[in-house]
Design an enzyme around this catalytic site. Structure first.
Site, PDB file in Angstrom:
ATOM      1  N   ASP A 301       0.680  -0.896   0.091  1.00 37.62           N
ATOM      2  CA  ASP A 301      -0.309  -0.077   0.102  1.00 37.62           C
ATOM      3  C   ASP A 301       0.763   1.473  -0.105  1.00 37.62           C
ATOM      4  OD1 ASP A 301      -2.634   1.052   0.313  1.00 37.62           O
ATOM      5  OD2 ASP A 301      -2.271   2.101   2.239  1.00 37.62           O
ATOM      6  N   GLU A 348       1.119  -0.534  -5.108  1.00 33.14           N
ATOM      7  CA  GLU A 348       0.347   0.613  -5.508  1.00 33.14           C
ATOM      8  C   GLU A 348       0.723   1.946  -5.013  1.00 33.14           C
ATOM      9  OE1 GLU A 348      -1.309   3.425  -4.116  1.00 33.14           O
ATOM     10  OE2 GLU A 348      -1.881   2.928  -2.061  1.00 33.14           O
ATOM     11  N   ASP A 402     -11.172   1.333  -1.446  1.00 30.50           N
ATOM     12  CA  ASP A 402     -11.504   2.647  -1.086  1.00 30.50           C
ATOM     13  C   ASP A 402     -12.818   3.008  -1.968  1.00 30.50           C
ATOM     14  OD1 ASP A 402      -9.802   2.874   1.353  1.00 30.50           O
ATOM     15  OD2 ASP A 402      -7.310   3.286  -0.611  1.00 30.50           O
TER      16      ASP A 402
END
Length: 501
Positions: A301, A348, A402
């Protein structure tokens, strides 16, 4: 890599009788359904124990597992719990969302009962005795993080859950005499937390093997940062940008981007990269080695934070006040690969991306992410549009945890965006947009295509997993046992065959 596809569904979203998804028979059934649908990947969210806010990205430990996911049915089968005890608990009023407060109050009281019976039952029962020996071996093998985590949680419970920076000074600063006293006074609670971790890992490893045996790999999620209120920060303050009072000078977040117009103030402690470099990035090597032991691939992430990261003054109430600071760059990944070999990582790479970040991504060779929800507007040069994918070395998503669901996204877009989107997809009705975005994702040159389960179910906005920069009503979505039908599996398999995945 071969062309393949997968589904994003957190463990918490799997159906179960106990308020939240877990490593139960329903998880095994989901694996079977993935296999029937021709899927090669199951992507999940971080598995760590969650606290206030219930976010899997704010965990009490980067190494520990969430006790919510322990299958209670196995504990019933082993006479550590009774079916009546589990049925009597209040797990919340709906099977379509997680009521975390009810789950918290019910689950830990049950696990405490199971723990006491685990040690009280007759040691002549050979199978149980073998499991106890297995647990002793687990505690030794995982001692490099388990001891600190169990002690941290036991102390935290004894102080009514307050964060470690509010603990008495001798515990906060880990004075040896204070820790020794706590270990003695809280030894049963420490043992209880070790018990939870043993059962978590025992059951997770079994479920992962079941998936792997059916040709399905697990994509795990590794947050770049750890939580301030967690064992990692308390036990290893040198790793972070803390002053002598263990107070952060700055915290993590990101500037305004497609997810949030005001940026995101995460509040995680920032790394002391100079110290990490001095140790040869030893903590990161341990962290990634551990993660690769429980997942097949890692989605890291906020990958851009390794190049430059957004540092926000600790007393700030908005992410707008941050500034960019330099991260470790390629040096970290060189150290990781020197220790662990070539890493199966997905980067990401969303948000504000600079040329330096693109260069670092090219140097490491990890696939980045393309999000089709970000693609549609009036700009045909948008990098998330499939015709602009410059390489197959990427992972195409309909949306992430998200993002809105596709159906929810359609309902929130401007008429201009929808007009462009419909023209691009070749559809005449708004209701046909979601299924055709999935088709475009699968048809793209990306080596892997992934969709949220909600998008295959055509769920509306109420099924959104997370809205960044908000607290409450997140991480709650659950599926039902009737959702993943044979008809849906056949439709996904047909899609795979059509696009050679």
């Amino acid at each position: 890599m071969m062309r393949a596809s997968g589904i994003l569904l957190p463990i918490s979203s799997i159906p179960s009788n106990y308020g939240i998804g877990c490593f139960s028979k329903e998880a095994y059934a989901f694996v079977d359904q993935l296999a029937e649908a021709g899927q090669k990947y199951w992507q999940i969210l971080p598995l760590g124990p969650t606290g206030y806010g219930d976010s899997p990205y704010q965990s009490f430990s980067t190494f520990a597992g969430n006790p919510y996911f322990i299958d209670l049915e196995e504990l019933i089968q082993r006479d550590l719990l009774t079916a009546a005890e589990c049925a009597e608990c209040d797990w919340g009023g709906s099977k379509s969302y997680v009521d975390y407060e009810k789950v918290y109050l019910s689950r830990f009281s049950l696990l405490r009962k199971a723990y006491r019976r685990f040690y009280q039952m007759d040691g002549k029962e050979k199978e149980l005795q073998l499991i106890r020996e297995e647990m002793e071996a687990f505690e030794k093998e995982q001692g490099f993080w388990l001891a600190d985590y169990c002690l941290y949680m036991a102390i935290k419970d004894s102080l009514e859950g307050i964060s470690w920076n509010q603990w008495p000074e001798d515990l906060k600063t880990r004075k040896p005499e204070a820790l020794a006293k706590a270990r003695e006074e809280l030894k049963e609670d420490i043992s209880f937390y070790a018990f939870q971790q043993f059962w978590f890992y025992r059951q997770w490893n079994r479920l992962k093997k079941y998936a792997n045996d059916r040709g399905i790999k697990i994509i795990g999620d590794l947050p770049i940062y750890v939580a301030f209120d967690g064992a990692d920060a308390w036990a290893n303050p040198d790793l972070f940008q803390f002053d002598e009072e263990a107070t952060p000078a700055a915290v993590a977040g990101c500037p305004p981007d497609a997810f949030s117009a005001t940026g995101q103030l995460w509040g995680n402690p920032l790394y002391n990269w100079a110290y990490h470099k001095k140790t040869g990035y030893a903590w990161w090597v341990r962290r990634v080695r551990h993660a690769l032991g429980i997942y097949d691939l890692l989605r890291i992430d906020h990958f851009r934070g390794f190049d430059t990261y957004w540092a926000i003054p600790a007393d700030s109430t908005t992410a707008r006040t941050g500034k960019w600071e330099n991260g470790p760059g390629m040096e970290l990944f060189d150290a990781l690969e020197a220790a662990l070999g070539k890493l199966p990582i997905i980067a990401e790479d969303l948000g504000f991306i600079t040329e330096d970040v693109y260069k670092m991504l090219a140097d490491v060779g990890y696939p980045g992410m393309k999000i089709l929800q970000f693609a549609f507007g009036e700009d045909s040069t948008n990098e998330h549009l499939p015709h602009n994918f410059t390489s197959s070395n990427c992972i195409a998503y309909t949306g992430t945890h998200d993002n809105e669901t596709l159906k929810g996204w359609v309902s929130s877009q401007s008429s201009d965006t929808l007009k462009y989107c419909m023209a691009y997809l070749g559809v005449k009705k708004k209701k046909d947009i979601p299924k055709n975005i999935i088709k475009q994702t699968w048809a793209s040159v990306a080596q892997t295509a992934i969709a949220q389960m909600q998008d295959f179910l055509n769920s509306d906005a109420s099924a959104r997993m997370n809205t960044p920069s908000t607290l409450g009503n997140n991480w709650q979505f659950r599926t039902s046992e009737d959702d993943f039908t044979d008809k849906l599996a056949k439709r996904i398999l047909k899609l795979n065959k059509m696009y050679n995945r």
